[in-house]
Design a protein around this motif. Structure first.
Motif, mmCIF file in Angstrom:
data_model
loop_
_atom_site.group_PDB
_atom_site.id
_atom_site.type_symbol
_atom_site.label_atom_id
_atom_site.label_comp_id
_atom_site.label_asym_id
_atom_site.label_seq_id
_atom_site.Cartn_x
_atom_site.Cartn_y
_atom_site.Cartn_z
ATOM 1 N N PHE A 231 86.826 -32.424 2.899
ATOM 2 C CA PHE A 231 85.517 -33.028 2.648
ATOM 3 C C PHE A 231 84.659 -33.058 3.918
ATOM 4 O O PHE A 231 83.449 -32.920 3.842
ATOM 5 N N SER A 232 85.265 -33.257 5.070
ATOM 6 C CA SER A 232 84.451 -33.327 6.296
ATOM 7 C C SER A 232 83.761 -31.981 6.527
ATOM 8 O O SER A 232 82.630 -31.935 7.005
ATOM 9 N N LYS A 233 84.429 -30.886 6.146
ATOM 10 C CA LYS A 233 83.795 -29.575 6.281
ATOM 11 C C LYS A 233 82.698 -29.372 5.225
ATOM 12 O O LYS A 233 81.647 -28.827 5.522
ATOM 13 N N ALA A 234 82.944 -29.867 4.016
ATOM 14 C CA ALA A 234 81.942 -29.723 2.949
ATOM 15 C C ALA A 234 80.714 -30.598 3.219
ATOM 16 O O ALA A 234 79.601 -30.240 2.872
ATOM 17 N N PHE A 235 80.925 -31.756 3.845
ATOM 18 C CA PHE A 235 79.815 -32.694 4.058
ATOM 19 C C PHE A 235 79.392 -32.817 5.519
ATOM 20 O O PHE A 235 78.580 -33.677 5.858
ATOM 21 N N ILE B 235 79.892 -40.964 -0.563
ATOM 22 C CA ILE B 235 80.230 -41.740 0.637
ATOM 23 C C ILE B 235 80.256 -40.836 1.870
ATOM 24 O O ILE B 235 79.756 -41.197 2.939
ATOM 25 N N TYR B 236 80.775 -39.616 1.722
ATOM 26 C CA TYR B 236 80.861 -38.745 2.900
ATOM 27 C C TYR B 236 79.506 -38.166 3.280
ATOM 28 O O TYR B 236 79.285 -37.810 4.441
ATOM 29 N N HIS B 237 78.587 -38.106 2.312
ATOM 30 C CA HIS B 237 77.195 -37.799 2.631
ATOM 31 C C HIS B 237 76.687 -38.802 3.674
ATOM 32 O O HIS B 237 75.992 -38.432 4.630
ATOM 33 N N PHE B 238 77.082 -40.075 3.522
ATOM 34 C CA PHE B 238 76.659 -41.095 4.490
ATOM 35 C C PHE B 238 77.502 -41.084 5.756
ATOM 36 O O PHE B 238 76.987 -41.305 6.849
ATOM 37 N N PHE B 239 78.788 -40.815 5.606
ATOM 38 C CA PHE B 239 79.647 -40.711 6.798
ATOM 39 C C PHE B 239 79.060 -39.682 7.778
ATOM 40 O O PHE B 239 79.109 -39.869 8.989
ATOM 41 N N SER B 240 78.503 -38.597 7.216
ATOM 42 C CA SER B 240 77.963 -37.548 8.098
ATOM 43 C C SER B 240 76.780 -38.077 8.916
ATOM 44 O O SER B 240 76.486 -37.575 9.989
ATOM 45 N N GLN B 241 76.105 -39.120 8.406
ATOM 46 C CA GLN B 241 74.997 -39.722 9.156
ATOM 47 C C GLN B 241 75.492 -40.816 10.103
ATOM 48 O O GLN B 241 74.879 -41.085 11.129
ATOM 49 N N TRP B 242 76.575 -41.466 9.743
ATOM 50 C CA TRP B 242 77.033 -42.620 10.523
ATOM 51 C C TRP B 242 77.940 -42.249 11.695
ATOM 52 O O TRP B 242 78.042 -42.994 12.659
ATOM 53 N N VAL B 243 78.636 -41.138 11.548
ATOM 54 C CA VAL B 243 79.595 -40.764 12.599
ATOM 55 C C VAL B 243 78.962 -39.756 13.555
ATOM 56 O O VAL B 243 78.479 -38.711 13.127
ATOM 57 N N SER C 142 74.353 -32.011 -7.414
ATOM 58 C CA SER C 142 74.535 -31.069 -6.305
ATOM 59 C C SER C 142 75.610 -31.543 -5.317
ATOM 60 O O SER C 142 76.277 -30.727 -4.691
ATOM 61 N N PHE C 143 75.787 -32.862 -5.175
ATOM 62 C CA PHE C 143 76.811 -33.393 -4.256
ATOM 63 C C PHE C 143 78.202 -32.980 -4.723
ATOM 64 O O PHE C 143 79.062 -32.642 -3.930
ATOM 65 N N LEU C 144 78.412 -33.073 -6.029
ATOM 66 C CA LEU C 144 79.741 -32.807 -6.586
ATOM 67 C C LEU C 144 80.129 -31.342 -6.377
ATOM 68 O O LEU C 144 81.311 -31.001 -6.296
ATOM 69 N N LYS C 145 79.093 -30.514 -6.273
ATOM 70 C CA LYS C 145 79.349 -29.072 -6.164
ATOM 71 C C LYS C 145 79.739 -28.631 -4.757
ATOM 72 O O LYS C 145 80.103 -27.476 -4.544
ATOM 73 N N LYS C 146 79.687 -29.556 -3.806
ATOM 74 C CA LYS C 146 79.942 -29.148 -2.415
ATOM 75 C C LYS C 146 81.420 -28.904 -2.105
ATOM 76 O O LYS C 146 81.746 -28.175 -1.187
ATOM 77 N N GLU C 147 82.328 -29.587 -2.832
ATOM 78 C CA GLU C 147 83.757 -29.358 -2.593
ATOM 79 C C GLU C 147 84.321 -28.783 -3.886
ATOM 80 O O GLU C 147 84.379 -29.470 -4.907
#
Lengths: 471, 471
Positions: free
Chosen positions: B227-231, B107-115, B66-71
């Motif tokens: 990617f920032s918009k997708a994640f 990685i951007y799944h986690f960036f969305s939590q860290w930033v 499902s992650f791959l399908k986001k972008e």
């Protein structure tokens, strides 16, 4: 036992920024602060291996299912926990591919091509890699579905040489635990039932976690000729005779990060030994209120510049964030940096720095010159102190028992390690495990043979084994 | 073009011990001699990244489908070449798991939590890992199904800062290629069609292989906000406004080992530049016939001991094997060690060593003292000589053409790079590829805008692009 239970562990390691939970059950992200520890462990281990002329290489992640089937015990041990690739490049694969849980099978497939003569031996190979084992009850760092490790694989002309090599590796691991991680433990041999799937003998370093459970710190296996026979790894000896090689394999993993964090932590957070801490020193300037007082502000910065030269051989970080000093102190207590240098108005006026020792939660005042003279000694003292505490804790919680009643009392009430006579019959080991969840951890090396009665069946027993509940 | 075709490449790299073919199609074993090169490249790259405060971390191998399908573009680009885990722990999985082909999505799944805030930016992360891409036409090192790399991932407050960072990384890669690997090439920007799936722009360093085909040496991507918009990677800026971050990602892989070997090799085998060679020096004692002449034998060993002190700052190996000197010379010619020191009866009598320069196949005699004085200079000279040769070869085989006829002639007959005006319309790029197998490699950086006609459609064109057939 201390209050550092598994809740403390999970909360503290998350808060300190060592890991995050991955989206797939049992996986974690090794965050930068945690990964730095692994880089340090890697560097030490790799350095020791290079001294022994062990060469690094890299073998494929995917192992054809047929390879795993060549060594029966190995297959039985690993097949319940493997992940399997069935599709790739848009098509269903003809042969299913195992994501390596360990690489004996694929590496020895190549050993059989590389080894021809006694001149090719010993063959000493190591690989730094990720491996996947589908854990039913995962636990961060200690039992991850995917973890990082090194796996060493060697081939020798004689059994004697292979055993000697496996024990040499165990010695290196013991040194890593004691001198780098500051963790006391017991080096020993696993029981037949607890050894690696496919090994003749497994050697281990067993440590005690603060919640009273044991952890297998690493393993070094005498593989005998089990794999060389399965994979046809043969050599021609000096007389021209063709023989199977004798093999070892060995590994140490990212579980070390979890062990390290848990063993040394306290009620304020992590406490890292200097040798393996992501940073040895953190400098906390206290000038939030002094920004208007240019004289003090400049003096603090002047001190920091002078300090930088003194500590340039160490890894340090300067916390220039906008938080209050109190917040920063808590943060660095949590993150476990061994030495904190605080410098504010008070320090500048007294021409002394405040040095905070994380392990003893102790503040000292010293001049820059005193810091320069004492720094190396101070860090060594912290290292020794943490190891000593680990040793005392482990020894205090290692109890020799004479009866099964006593055994159960220790396992259920005191927890920790139990030393007891065992007849070395699998049925007793099995019953003890069933009734107490305690398993044999190891027969400590150099333990003298003596004479007693198995705590379970009361038959004659020659050896005192180490038992515990474990991760 | 030289005679170093793909047959030369495959045979030489196998014989020199850089790799073996894996049991699964497209996979290889990185043998110790090849892996040493990767360790050196890693060390340089990691050192440069640490100077930029990029922190290493490690993210899970398995990415939920499902992650791959986001972008969308990313999914389309990678789905044909992924390997998929469908079984694990003895059960069929509820959600299929992708073995990472690259890690933007996880990685951007986690960036969305860290930033959360501008204070958390820039976020600069790197990972050293293996990745899997199911190649239809695999080729050792250059197109492996599984390869090793670093993948960097960053998040910034502005597009300008992100682009600047992506270009800074490209500069580091260019330095690695030129100063470490000794390989000349062209830094530039990819066309829309050739960029990374999901990127706004991709920057590359394109090199020329001896068979006349180009190789993409590395990539550094300006990901924009795709990617920032997708994640949902968002931050609060200094005014309190919530915005999407601007991102980059970048990678350099084990394909460098293949490029290095192919570019510098000659008719006798590999030729490595000193900075990245597994060893800089090999000592070959010639005393097979002298074992009975104790005086000479001892003198040779005495010389070797004195030599060891002189070369102790370098990585050297002493070939004490039982083979003939001629065999050993061939072997070390094949393995590409830049300097060979030969020492036998002749040398001992003349009180001089024979120094063999691999790059020029040239023998020099010098005393120990002369060796000490010249060693560092000699190695630098070899490094420069190899780079100069690579530059000359590449420039000689980069041809500006004015017509499509000329274009085809160069691509089919001369091979190498072609420089030509292109209108930047995808349909021309596609037709050229279809008809000649040549693709746009890049628009070289700092190339001045000028005015011409697209070689294909003859419409107006502003830029001269680099084309080639490629791996």
């Amino acid at each position: 036992m201390e209050i550092k239970d598994s809740n403390w562990y999970l909360k503290t390691l998350i808060k300190a920024g060592l890991f995050d939970y991955g989206p797939v059950k049992g996986t974690i992200v090794f965050k930068p602060y945690g990964y730095r520890i692994w880089e340090k462990i890697q560097k030490y281990v790799d350095g020791e291996f290079k001294k022994l002329s062990i060469a690094n290489a890299y073998f494929p992640l995917f192992i054809p299912e047929s390879f795993l089937k060549k060594e029966k015990q190995h297959l039985e041990g690993f097949s319940p926990e493997v992940a399997i690739v069935t599709f790739a490049g848009g098509e269903e694969l003809e042969e299913r591919l195992i994501v390596r849980p360990t690489s004996e099978t694929i590496i020895y497939h190549f050993f059989s091509q590389w080894v021809k003569s006694y001149r090719d031996l010993p063959l000493l190979i190591n690989q730094w890699s990720n491996v996947v084992r589908w854990e039913k009850r995962p636990f961060p760092f200690l039992r991850n579905t995917e973890f990082l490790w090194q796996e060493g694989h060697t081939a020798h002309t004689s059994h004697q040489e292979a055993v000697k090599f496996a024990l040499k590796i165990l010695e290196i691991y013991q040194k890593i635990y004691q001198e780098i991680l500051g963790i006391y433990g017991y080096a020993g041999k696993k029981s037949k039932n607890e050894k690696f799937a496919g090994a003749k003998d497994t050697y281990t370093y067993e440590i005690l976690l603060p919640d009273g459970k044991a952890l297998q710190g690493c393993t070094s296996h005498d593989l005998g000729q089990n794999f060389s026979k399965a994979f046809e790894v043969k050599f021609q000896d000096q007389k021209g005779q063709v023989k199977y090689v004798w093999q070892t394999s060995f590994g140490i993993t990212t579980r070390t990060i979890g062990a390290l964090s848990w063993v040394h932590g306290d009620n304020r957070g992590l406490v890292f030994p200097p040798t393996v801490s992501p940073y040895q020193i953190v400098i906390v300037p206290i000038y939030s209120k002094e920004k208007n007082n240019k004289t003090v502000y400049n003096k603090i910065n002047f001190y920091i510049e002078r300090m930088k030269k003194i500590i340039s051989d160490y890894e340090f970080i300067i916390d220039q964030s906008e938080h209050t000093p109190g917040y920063k102190f808590n943060e660095w207590d949590l993150k476990g940096v061994p030495l904190r240098i605080e410098i504010g108005k008070k320090e500048v006026e007294q021409e002394k720095l405040t040095i905070f020792r994380r392990d003893k939660q102790q503040r000292l005042m010293m001049t820059l010159e005193e810091l320069e003279n004492n720094l190396s000694f101070l860090l060594k003292e912290i290292q020794v102190n943490l190891y000593t505490k680990s040793k005392e804790f482990t020894e205090k919680n290692t109890r020799f028992v004479k009866s099964y009643e006593e055994f159960k009392k220790v396992i259920f009430v005191n927890k920790g390690f139990v030393k007891a006579f065992w007849c070395e019959q699998e049925k007793c080991e099995f019953k003890i495990k069933e009734e107490t969840k305690a398993t044999t951890r190891c027969l400590p090396l150099n333990s003298e043979k003596s004479s007693g009665r198995c705590i379970y069946c009361k038959q004659k027993a020659e050896n005192i084994w180490l038992f515990a509940q474990s991760y």
